[in-house]
Design an enzyme around this catalytic site. Structure first.
Site, short mmCIF file in Angstrom:
data_model
loop_
_atom_site.label_atom_id
_atom_site.label_comp_id
_atom_site.label_asym_id
_atom_site.label_seq_id
_atom_site.Cartn_x
_atom_site.Cartn_y
_atom_site.Cartn_z
CG ASP A 90 9.28 65.66 7.48
OD1 ASP A 90 9.53 64.52 7.86
OD2 ASP A 90 10.23 66.44 6.97
CB SER A 91 5.12 61.74 8.86
OG SER A 91 5.39 61.42 10.17
CG ASP B 90 10.89 64.58 11.22
OD1 ASP B 90 11.76 63.71 11.11
OD2 ASP B 90 9.97 63.58 11.07
CE LYS C 18 12.76 61.29 11.15
NZ LYS C 18 13.07 61.10 10.27
CD GLU D 258 13.87 63.38 5.08
OE1 GLU D 258 14.70 62.92 3.49
OE2 GLU D 258 12.95 62.79 5.41
CD GLU E 159 16.05 55.45 -3.68
OE1 GLU E 159 16.67 56.07 -2.48
OE2 GLU E 159 15.72 55.99 -4.25
#
Length: 250
Positions: free
Chosen positions: A57-58, A96, A126, A128, A167
């Site tokens: 999704d980048s 994604d 994928k 998150e 992070e």
């Protein structure tokens, strides 16, 4: 290591766990993951020996020009996954799941993953998150849909995090996790002890010359090369040097 026809499957990927040590007991070599968003670059990645092609999704940032991944829709992901699938023969194809395609309910997530598999021809999805998505992951796998997780910096939580803060998963922690779990670990900025590494295609190729975070290694400078080629073409057209006899029909 791949299937009889050379195809990278979930089974052959699992056999790569602990790869990169050069001994039979560890399963083999490490896993190379690269993003792609269209058929041309998907084919190039596939033919170059990339093991997993990720339709990230980048694309919201590197293709659509947005400031985050949040505006990417499920329709966007289905479309780009479908065209990438046309260029992939050997690699494993992962898509994604975009923001809010699975966070509201398990049922939403099941339907979204189903579309990516059925319409986009993805071979895995994928998503998150951690414990909050465990139920969905369990049901997806039970339904026959392979899942790639994503922890650490989670771009879909950009506003909750207060921006794209680094992070990172420290190298020592990534090594401990890799030794402790049976699943493959794929790192980005987490050191060399993971079972594989992932990079965004645009970063690897230098398509955005001004963007170079620490976790990126440039293998080409195609942004600068493309700009120079475009400028040379424009200059030749304006000067009447293009097309010449060799580019014209009699």
């Amino acid at each position: 290591m791949a299937g009889p026809d050379g195809k990278i499957t979930t089974a052959t990927l699992r056999a790569r766990k602990g790869g990169g040590k050069g001994s039979e007991e560890t399963g083999g070599e490490k896993v190379a993951v690269l993003t792609a968003y269209d058929v041309v670059f998907a084919r190039l990645a596939d033919e170059a020996g990339i093991d997993i092609v990720l339709v990230g999704d980048s694309l919201g940032m590197v293709v659509q020009g947005d400031r985050s991944t949040l505006a990417v829709t499920l329709d966007d992901m289905v479309y780009h996954t479908r065209i990438v699938a046309r260029g992939v023969r050997r690699a494993h194809l992962v898509a994604d799941m975009p923001f809010m395609s699975y966070q509201a309910s398990v049922e939403d997530g099941m339907r979204a993953a189903g579309r990516l598999m059925k319409e986009g021809h993805a071979e895995a999805v994928k998503l998150e998150g951690g414990v909050e998505i465990a139920e969905l992951v369990h049901k997806l796998v039970r339904a026959g849909i392979p899942v790639m997780g994503h922890v650490g910096l989670t771009p879909q939580s950009v506003h909750q995090l207060g921006g794209f803060k680094i992070e990172t998963v420290p190298q020592a922690l990534a090594a401990d996790i890799t030794r402790s779990v049976s699943a493959l670990t794929i790192g980005i900025g987490a050191g060399p002890d993971c079972d594989g590494q992932v990079m965004v295609m645009h970063d690897l190729l230098g398509l955005e010359p001004a963007w170079k975070p620490r976790f990126v290694r440039r293998y080409a400078e195609l942004g600068k090369a493309s700009a120079a080629a475009f400028a040379a073409y424009a200059a030749d057209v304006k000067a009447g040097k293009f097309p010449g006899p060799q580019e014209s029909f009699d």
